[in-house]
Design an enzyme around this catalytic site. Structure first.
Site, PDB file in Angstrom:
ATOM      1  N   GLY A  69      37.567  42.433  36.637  1.00  0.00           N
ATOM      2  CA  GLY A  69      38.471  42.949  37.653  1.00  0.00           C
ATOM      3  C   GLY A  69      38.908  44.378  37.368  1.00  0.00           C
ATOM      4  O   GLY A  69      39.067  45.196  38.279  1.00  0.00           O
ATOM      5  N   ASN A 155      49.987  38.545  39.613  1.00  0.00           N
ATOM      6  CA  ASN A 155      49.659  37.748  38.437  1.00  0.00           C
ATOM      7  C   ASN A 155      50.879  37.121  37.771  1.00  0.00           C
ATOM      8  O   ASN A 155      50.799  36.046  37.206  1.00  0.00           O
ATOM      9  CB  ASN A 155      48.883  38.600  37.415  1.00  0.00           C
ATOM     10  CG  ASN A 155      49.442  39.996  37.264  1.00  0.00           C
ATOM     11  OD1 ASN A 155      49.617  40.720  38.240  1.00  0.00           O
ATOM     12  ND2 ASN A 155      49.749  40.379  36.043  1.00  0.00           N
ATOM     13  N   SER A 203      37.464  38.596  39.702  1.00  0.00           N
ATOM     14  CA  SER A 203      37.094  38.433  38.294  1.00  0.00           C
ATOM     15  C   SER A 203      36.784  36.969  38.017  1.00  0.00           C
ATOM     16  O   SER A 203      37.574  36.083  38.348  1.00  0.00           O
ATOM     17  CB  SER A 203      38.270  38.896  37.433  1.00  0.00           C
ATOM     18  OG  SER A 203      37.975  38.708  36.083  1.00  0.00           O
ATOM     19  N   HIS A 205      36.678  35.075  35.302  1.00  0.00           N
ATOM     20  CA  HIS A 205      37.406  34.205  34.361  1.00  0.00           C
ATOM     21  C   HIS A 205      38.710  33.676  34.928  1.00  0.00           C
ATOM     22  O   HIS A 205      39.373  32.861  34.303  1.00  0.00           O
ATOM     23  CB  HIS A 205      37.607  34.901  33.009  1.00  0.00           C
ATOM     24  CG  HIS A 205      38.628  35.997  32.970  1.00  0.00           C
ATOM     25  ND1 HIS A 205      39.800  35.890  32.273  1.00  0.00           N
ATOM     26  CD2 HIS A 205      38.642  37.238  33.520  1.00  0.00           C
ATOM     27  CE1 HIS A 205      40.488  37.021  32.380  1.00  0.00           C
ATOM     28  NE2 HIS A 205      39.809  37.855  33.124  1.00  0.00           N
ATOM     29  N   THR A 243      21.770  47.297  32.714  1.00  0.00           N
ATOM     30  CA  THR A 243      21.108  46.000  32.948  1.00  0.00           C
ATOM     31  C   THR A 243      22.168  44.953  33.248  1.00  0.00           C
ATOM     32  O   THR A 243      23.172  44.849  32.534  1.00  0.00           O
ATOM     33  CB  THR A 243      20.272  45.612  31.708  1.00  0.00           C
ATOM     34  OG1 THR A 243      19.340  46.665  31.476  1.00  0.00           O
ATOM     35  CG2 THR A 243      19.544  44.295  31.917  1.00  0.00           C
ATOM     36  N   CYS A 329      54.377  43.375  23.784  1.00  0.00           N
ATOM     37  CA  CYS A 329      54.921  43.797  22.496  1.00  0.00           C
ATOM     38  C   CYS A 329      54.001  44.784  21.799  1.00  0.00           C
ATOM     39  O   CYS A 329      53.852  44.758  20.592  1.00  0.00           O
ATOM     40  CB  CYS A 329      55.142  42.579  21.598  1.00  0.00           C
ATOM     41  SG  CYS A 329      56.456  41.536  22.189  1.00  0.00           S
TER      42      CYS A 329
END
Ligand code: PLP
Length: 388
Positions: A69, A155, A203, A205, A243, A329
């Protein structure tokens, strides 16, 4: 058994994806080669492209595979984007105040040409402000175009943005629109024509495919970019050289088919999400961020002012439950979530922000397991505070 409630960060790879990718890894052949092995690999990549086209209602020829993404949005956000139907240069970018860092900085636009569009207290973009920015741009620079980046689902909060409405405004002023649909694709129906935008980024995942593969999808073939991110052999119709990651792309295709089939089941995750929210509210003065806006069915973002994110995260992790917090963090210092900041949430409250996100592999009682652990944490913290 651990309970994983961080599916917005990355979700479990689907078994069918693992099988398809494992099989793909055994096959040799570069998809650009004309021999049988190469053509077989090419065929598998093109089949994956068609599956992804179905998931987002796009034309397969308008899909460019990327490394995820982040790269997809970086590729779209460029002043060199050209639309054959409108030769005016794209000189300015507006981004909603809650964009993912992959989009927020606009990267190839100069910093002085990027402006932020506010959101309301529910985390929904202000459409009046969108209109204002476009109207001002037309007045100030009639010979130039402006681009807008607006995510489909956030998100952190899961709040779904009124993308079709915002795009309709942008189009009235001849603007271009990029939509980061990374958190939406495979979770809610996404149709590029209904959104009316020019680009969407997705994306793998986030919907059961592997990390490291994604796509930039164009609404039509008249869109061109001059300064592509990766230059070289001209793969992906020149949009992205190198590729192709065939196993990743094949896995993404299988994940897209499965996610498309599972949309109704995914919508039912809202029942667990609602049970979780009712449970945390019963245990204390909890704020659910974005609760009054349309949201992804799987995402809950909340805070109890008595409980800090860090102590909750540690307590939950020890109890076998994985969630996430908005705090980053990187410098050893917890930072408030820019998304909650944009929604006007005080730092006192946002420092307790937690996100629980369910996914396709969630068990039916994950909300209850979370609540048992949460209840222990809240009781401990409250009794410590009373004793002090
Ligand atoms: N955009 C949003 C809204 C995201 O949530 C993420 C990942 O967390 C990204 C973009 C980046 O995607 P990727 O990890 O594939 O680069």
């Amino acid at each position: 058994m651990r309970v994983y409630l961080d599916h917005n960060a990355t979700t479990t790879v689907r078994p069918a994806v693992i099988s398809a990718m494992t099989e793909a890894l055994t096959l040799t052949g570069n998809p650009s080669s004309v021999h049988s092995e190469g053509r077989a690999k090419r065929g598998m990549i093109e089949a994956a492209r068609r599956s992804i086209a179905v998931l987002v209602g796009a034309d397969a020829d308008c899909i460019t595979f990327t490394s995820g993404g982040t790269e997809a949005s970086n590729l779209a956000l460029s002043p060199s984007i050209k639309d054959a139907s409108d030769p005016r240069p794209v000189t300015r970018l507006i981004v909603s105040a809650i964009e993912h860092p992959a989009v927020m900085r606009g990267w190839r636009f100069s910093r002085s040409e990027i402006e932020s569009v506010p959101v309301d207290s529910q985390g929904v973009v202000n459409l009046g402000a969108v209109e204002w920015f476009f109207a001002r741009h037309r007045e100030e620079r009639p010979g130039e175009r402006m681009m807008m980046a607006l995510m489909l689902a956030n998100n952190e909060t899961g709040v779904i943005q009124p993308v079709a409405e915002a795009t309709a405004i942008a189009k009235r002023y001849g603007g271009l629109v990029h939509v980061d649909a990374v958190q939406a694709a495979g979770k809610i129906p996404v149709d590029i024509a209904e959104l009316g935008c020019d680009f969407i980024a997705i994306s793998a995942h986030k919907f059961g495919g592997p990390a490291g593969v994604g796509a930039l999808i164009r609404a039509h073939d008249a869109l061109l970019v001059e300064d592509v991110v990766l230059r070289g052999g001209g793969q992906e119709r020149g949009w992205r050289s190198g590729t192709e990651n065939a196993p990743g792309i094949i896995g993404m295709g299988v994940a897209a088919e499965a996610a498309g089939r599972d949309l109704e089941a995914f919508a039912r995750l809202a029942e667990q999400r609602d049970r979780l929210e009712a449970g945390v509210k019963a245990l204390g003065p909890v704020t659910i961020f974005g609760a009054e806006a349309p949201r992804l069915p799987n995402t809950s973002c909340f805070a109890d002012p008595r409980v800090s994110s860090s102590s909750a995260m540690i307590g939950l992790d020890l109890a076998g439950v994985s969630v996430s917090s908005g705090s980053a963090c990187s410098s050893g210092k917890a930072k408030a979530s820019p998304v909650l900041d944009a929604m006007g949430v005080t730092h006192d409250l946002s420092s307790g922000m937690l996100r629980a996100s369910f996914g396709w592999s969630s068990g039916p009682n994950d909300a209850e397991t979370f609540l048992a652990a949460w209840s222990d944490i809240v009781k401990r913290i409250v009794s410590q505070a009373n004793a002090a």
